[in-house]
Design a protein around this motif. Structure first.
Motif, PDB file in Angstrom:
ATOM      1  N   THR A 138       0.828  -1.197   0.000  1.00  0.00           N
ATOM      2  CA  THR A 138       0.000   0.000   0.000  1.00  0.00           C
ATOM      3  C   THR A 138       0.867   1.253   0.000  1.00  0.00           C
ATOM      4  O   THR A 138       2.100   1.194   0.142  1.00  0.00           O
ATOM      5  CB  THR A 138      -0.923  -0.004   1.224  1.00  0.00           C
ATOM      6  N   ASP A 139       0.198   2.397  -0.153  1.00  0.00           N
ATOM      7  CA  ASP A 139       0.925   3.666  -0.105  1.00  0.00           C
ATOM      8  C   ASP A 139       1.615   3.860   1.233  1.00  0.00           C
ATOM      9  O   ASP A 139       2.727   4.411   1.308  1.00  0.00           O
ATOM     10  CB  ASP A 139      -0.041   4.825  -0.365  1.00  0.00           C
ATOM     11  N   ARG A 140       0.978   3.408   2.318  1.00  0.00           N
ATOM     12  CA  ARG A 140       1.578   3.567   3.636  1.00  0.00           C
ATOM     13  C   ARG A 140       2.876   2.755   3.745  1.00  0.00           C
ATOM     14  O   ARG A 140       3.881   3.236   4.267  1.00  0.00           O
ATOM     15  CB  ARG A 140       0.596   3.101   4.718  1.00  0.00           C
ATOM     16  N   ILE A 141       2.825   1.528   3.239  1.00  0.00           N
ATOM     17  CA  ILE A 141       4.019   0.681   3.296  1.00  0.00           C
ATOM     18  C   ILE A 141       5.100   1.229   2.377  1.00  0.00           C
ATOM     19  O   ILE A 141       6.300   1.210   2.706  1.00  0.00           O
ATOM     20  CB  ILE A 141       3.652  -0.768   2.913  1.00  0.00           C
ATOM     21  N   PHE A 142       4.702   1.735   1.214  1.00  0.00           N
ATOM     22  CA  PHE A 142       5.686   2.257   0.260  1.00  0.00           C
ATOM     23  C   PHE A 142       6.481   3.404   0.873  1.00  0.00           C
ATOM     24  O   PHE A 142       7.721   3.409   0.821  1.00  0.00           O
ATOM     25  CB  PHE A 142       4.977   2.714  -1.007  1.00  0.00           C
ATOM     26  N   PHE A 143       5.778   4.389   1.456  1.00  0.00           N
ATOM     27  CA  PHE A 143       6.491   5.555   1.991  1.00  0.00           C
ATOM     28  C   PHE A 143       7.226   5.237   3.287  1.00  0.00           C
ATOM     29  O   PHE A 143       8.237   5.870   3.593  1.00  0.00           O
ATOM     30  CB  PHE A 143       5.499   6.706   2.218  1.00  0.00           C
ATOM     31  N   ARG A 152       2.697   7.132  -6.469  1.00  0.00           N
ATOM     32  CA  ARG A 152       2.313   7.005  -5.068  1.00  0.00           C
ATOM     33  C   ARG A 152       1.967   8.357  -4.429  1.00  0.00           C
ATOM     34  O   ARG A 152       1.218   8.406  -3.450  1.00  0.00           O
ATOM     35  CB  ARG A 152       3.451   6.371  -4.275  1.00  0.00           C
ATOM     36  N   ALA A 153       2.501   9.445  -4.969  1.00  0.00           N
ATOM     37  CA  ALA A 153       2.242  10.765  -4.383  1.00  0.00           C
ATOM     38  C   ALA A 153       0.776  11.156  -4.492  1.00  0.00           C
ATOM     39  O   ALA A 153       0.305  12.010  -3.742  1.00  0.00           O
ATOM     40  CB  ALA A 153       3.114  11.827  -5.049  1.00  0.00           C
ATOM     41  N   VAL A 154       0.046  10.532  -5.420  1.00  0.00           N
ATOM     42  CA  VAL A 154      -1.371  10.873  -5.595  1.00  0.00           C
ATOM     43  C   VAL A 154      -2.165  10.539  -4.341  1.00  0.00           C
ATOM     44  O   VAL A 154      -3.053  11.289  -3.930  1.00  0.00           O
ATOM     45  CB  VAL A 154      -1.939  10.132  -6.820  1.00  0.00           C
ATOM     46  N   GLY A 155      -1.869   9.421  -3.692  1.00  0.00           N
ATOM     47  CA  GLY A 155      -2.610   9.025  -2.497  1.00  0.00           C
ATOM     48  C   GLY A 155      -1.866   9.243  -1.203  1.00  0.00           C
ATOM     49  O   GLY A 155      -2.229   8.649  -0.174  1.00  0.00           O
ATOM     50  N   ALA A 156      -0.822  10.052  -1.215  1.00  0.00           N
ATOM     51  CA  ALA A 156       0.002  10.255  -0.025  1.00  0.00           C
ATOM     52  C   ALA A 156      -0.618  11.276   0.906  1.00  0.00           C
ATOM     53  O   ALA A 156      -1.359  12.172   0.486  1.00  0.00           O
ATOM     54  CB  ALA A 156       1.404  10.705  -0.428  1.00  0.00           C
ATOM     55  N   THR A 157      -0.315  11.127   2.174  1.00  0.00           N
ATOM     56  CA  THR A 157      -0.699  12.137   3.162  1.00  0.00           C
ATOM     57  C   THR A 157       0.332  13.255   3.162  1.00  0.00           C
ATOM     58  O   THR A 157       1.406  13.147   2.548  1.00  0.00           O
ATOM     59  CB  THR A 157      -0.805  11.511   4.555  1.00  0.00           C
ATOM     60  N   LEU A 158       0.019  14.341   3.888  1.00  0.00           N
ATOM     61  CA  LEU A 158       0.956  15.465   3.940  1.00  0.00           C
ATOM     62  C   LEU A 158       2.251  15.062   4.631  1.00  0.00           C
ATOM     63  O   LEU A 158       3.341  15.467   4.212  1.00  0.00           O
ATOM     64  CB  LEU A 158       0.301  16.643   4.673  1.00  0.00           C
ATOM     65  N   VAL A 159       2.160  14.260   5.683  1.00  0.00           N
ATOM     66  CA  VAL A 159       3.367  13.799   6.371  1.00  0.00           C
ATOM     67  C   VAL A 159       4.215  12.942   5.440  1.00  0.00           C
ATOM     68  O   VAL A 159       5.451  13.068   5.405  1.00  0.00           O
ATOM     69  CB  VAL A 159       2.987  13.027   7.642  1.00  0.00           C
ATOM     70  N   GLU A 160       3.583  12.054   4.668  1.00  0.00           N
ATOM     71  CA  GLU A 160       4.326  11.217   3.748  1.00  0.00           C
ATOM     72  C   GLU A 160       4.952  12.031   2.633  1.00  0.00           C
ATOM     73  O   GLU A 160       6.084  11.741   2.201  1.00  0.00           O
ATOM     74  CB  GLU A 160       3.394  10.150   3.170  1.00  0.00           C
ATOM     75  N   LEU A 161       4.262  13.055   2.162  1.00  0.00           N
ATOM     76  CA  LEU A 161       4.860  13.932   1.158  1.00  0.00           C
ATOM     77  C   LEU A 161       6.084  14.651   1.713  1.00  0.00           C
ATOM     78  O   LEU A 161       7.110  14.774   1.020  1.00  0.00           O
ATOM     79  CB  LEU A 161       3.828  14.951   0.669  1.00  0.00           C
TER      80      LEU A 161
END
Length: 613
Positions: free
Chosen positions: A4-9, A95-104
């Motif tokens: 998932t996006d969470r695991i990726f970042f 992945r940046a499309v579904g990222a949160t601000l913290v992940e960005l």
């Protein structure tokens, strides 16, 4: 597959960056020819002459091989490295499309460190010239970050509203002990543990833990008790320290407000880190008012405040079923958010200055833009406060209408007797408004006084309409009017009903005086003037055309149109009824009791004056 996006970042992206740095370092080492043949030292030892001869032979072979294939090896290595960096950039953009601000923000910081590491381990690679384009998230990534910040703030606000207690917070004992007892003496002040403040202080006020940006100062002002003004011996506020400390002092805001304000502050800090990392990556921000990147950060503060004000209202699951207490609390919470904005913006601006985001040649421009953004954020809060004020008034108005419709549905205004006490509908309305006004403590003084005037004015308007609106003639029209207006106008009224109405109005005025809101009794001036004039024994003389000036001086709010409407409903008394009423002592204070023929005559006089107009 990278999860998932969470695991990726959280895991995959750091691992991929580290792998690419390791690959680039190996390629750089191969290019510099730092690797020797491990077979040289394997096997049995030989004498020195054989080793030296073999070394000379291998040197000759290596020089000739390098001359033939060195360029092709380097080109293939750089192509492969470029492909790896490009693939990492593609993954990052997807992945940046579904990222949160913290992940960005974390991804931006990681990519900035990754590019720096590549420049250190393999600076000679031609791919270094394309790293910026290959790893760029988006051309307009800063606006994407703003949108993500807004969405996250709206969701966080709704979550805090759902989970928090929807009632004013109680002031803890720690805050109660910080009370200062100031004594004002003309130009100066004396207090415990205070310093000389002859000049303006340049030090920002100290923040209170869990109640930042001035929230600790937003406490409710206790609504004065009417008994304190009537009889000093019945005072409930003695002023002693024990009674002040034992009283449950309350803040104006609920539990969710400090959490919302802290979340706005934290989200702005993350956005600053994100913007700084993008600037380090070479992102060129479009020029705008406010000094470039600082202007975008201030925009983030304004947008987060705007969506938080909306979320405070939309966070309630059943907004259409709000009670007065809940609607008042929403209004107070948004007002508390607005009250904390100056110190919040001050903290943000000090931070921007400390980290160098406010350029020396753009200081005035940045601060002017900050002032304009602060006004915009305050305006957003004002809009929501005004909307909630309308909601509070609508709830009160609907309840007042319901009480009036229920109490006066089958009420007869032809009373035949005089009451010394107000009617039941008046007592129920006063009791409802008294309990409602006690719930307005979290609101500011202006909004609280405005609701007092709005509610009392609505009661007076309903009474005036019931008394003066014409009765529908046909049954069909009457039913339609009943459905739309809720209650049919008064069809008949006698002088005793007018006298009882005057008693009800005095009861409303006494309640208005007890609220402590100045001139609140003036809401009932028009209907009082009408009832008093119709009970005045001089009314037949005042209604004559030649006495128009005298009538206007005595009853400035009296309207001939409304007098005419009441006279059409007036039930005249006979001479026998008048004598019986006076003889039995029912009428303690003499008032006008018109006979049927007098009603007809006065109606004709008023109709003629209205026709001449």
């Amino acid at each position: 597959s990278l999860g998932t996006d969470r695991i990726f970042f959280a895991k995959s992206l750091p691992h991929l960056c580290a792998s690419l740095v390791g690959f680039s370092s190996v390629e750089a080492a191969l290019e510099l020819d730092n690797f020797a043949d491990d077979d040289d030292g394997v096997g049995e030892k030989k004498d020195l002459s054989e080793v030296s001869a073999k070394a000379s032979d291998k040197t000759t072979v290596r020089i000739s091989a390098t001359t033939g294939r060195g360029s092709s090896f380097r080109e293939s290595s750089e192509r492969y490295e470029r492909a790896l960096v490009a693939e990492l950039g593609n993954l990052l953009r997807k992945r940046a499309v579904g990222a949160t601000l913290v992940e960005l923000a974390r991804a931006s910081c990681l990519v900035a460190a990754f590019r720096s590491a590549l420049k250190i381990v393999h600076p000679s690679s031609s791919t270094r010239k394309s790293d910026k384009e290959l790893l760029a998230m988006d051309v307009d990534i800063i606006m994407t970050g703003l949108k993500v910040a807004q969405e996250e703030q709206l969701n966080a606000t709704a979550k805090y509203i759902r989970e928090g207690k929807k009632e004013p917070m109680q002031v803890g004992r720690g805050q109660m002990n910080n009370l200062r007892f100031n004594k004002s003496f003309q130009g100066g002040t004396l207090s415990e543990n205070t310093e000389d403040k002859s000049g303006p202080s340049q030090v920002p006020p100290e923040e209170v833990l869990d109640f930042p940006f001035g929230l600790s100062e937003m406490r409710q002002r206790q609504i004065s008790n009417a008994l304190d003004d009537m009889d000093p011996s019945l005072r409930t506020k003695r002023g002693t320290m024990n009674q002040i400390m034992s009283a449950n002092e309350l803040y104006k805001f609920s539990q969710s407000v400090p959490q919302i304000i802290r979340s706005i502050h934290a989200r702005v800090i993350v956005f600053v880190a994100f913007a700084l990392s993008q600037e380090e990556l070479g992102q060129v921000f479009a020029s705008k008012q406010g000094g470039g990147i600082a202007g975008y950060i201030l925009d983030c503060v304004e947008e987060c405040v705007a969506v938080a004000a909306v979320g405070m209202k939309d966070g309630y699951a059943h907004f259409d079923e709000l009670t007065v207490e809940q609607a008042v609390q929403i209004t107070a919470d948004i007002s508390a958010l607005e009250g904390s904005l100056p110190r919040l913006f001050g903290t943000v601006m000090r931070g921007l200055c400390h980290i160098g985001l406010v350029k020396a040649d753009q200081v005035e421009e940045t601060f002017e833009y900050a002032d304009s953004v602060l006004k915009g954020a305050s305006k957003s809060c004002d809009t929501q406060v005004a909307n909630m004020y309308s909601v509070v008034y609508e709830i009160c108005r609907n309840k007042i209408d319901m009480l009036i419709d229920f109490s006066l549905e089958n009420f007869s205004w032809v009373c035949k007797t005089v009451r010394d006490t107000p009617n039941a509908y008046a007592e129920s309305l006063v009791e409802y408004m008294r309990s409602t006004f006690q719930c307005l403590g979290p609101m500011d003084d202006g909004s609280r006084a405005g609701l007092h005037f709005s509610c009392c004015g609505h009661v007076a308007e309903r009474l005036a309409k019931l008394l003066t609106d014409p009765v529908e003639e046909s049954e069909g029209r009457g039913k339609n009017a009943s459905k739309s207006g809720g209650l049919m106008p008064v069809a008949k009224i006698d002088p005793f009903g007018l006298r009882n109405l005057a008693t009800d109005i005095r009861h409303f005025e006494a309640f208005a005086d007890g609220t402590g809101v100045g001139q609140l009794r003036e809401c009932f001036a028009e209907v009082k003037c009408l009832a008093t004039a119709l009970l005045d024994k001089d009314l037949p003389m005042l209604l004559l055309p030649e006495n128009g000036n005298t009538r206007r001086m005595k009853y400035p709010f009296l309207s001939l149109e409304k007098v005419y409407c009441v006279l059409e409903k007036y039930v005249g008394t006979g001479l026998g009824e008048k004598l019986m009423a006076r003889g039995s002592g029912i009428v303690k204070n003499d008032f006008l009791m018109l006979e049927k023929k007098e009603v007809i005559q006065l109606t004709k006089i008023v109709r003629m004056q209205l026709a001449n107009k």
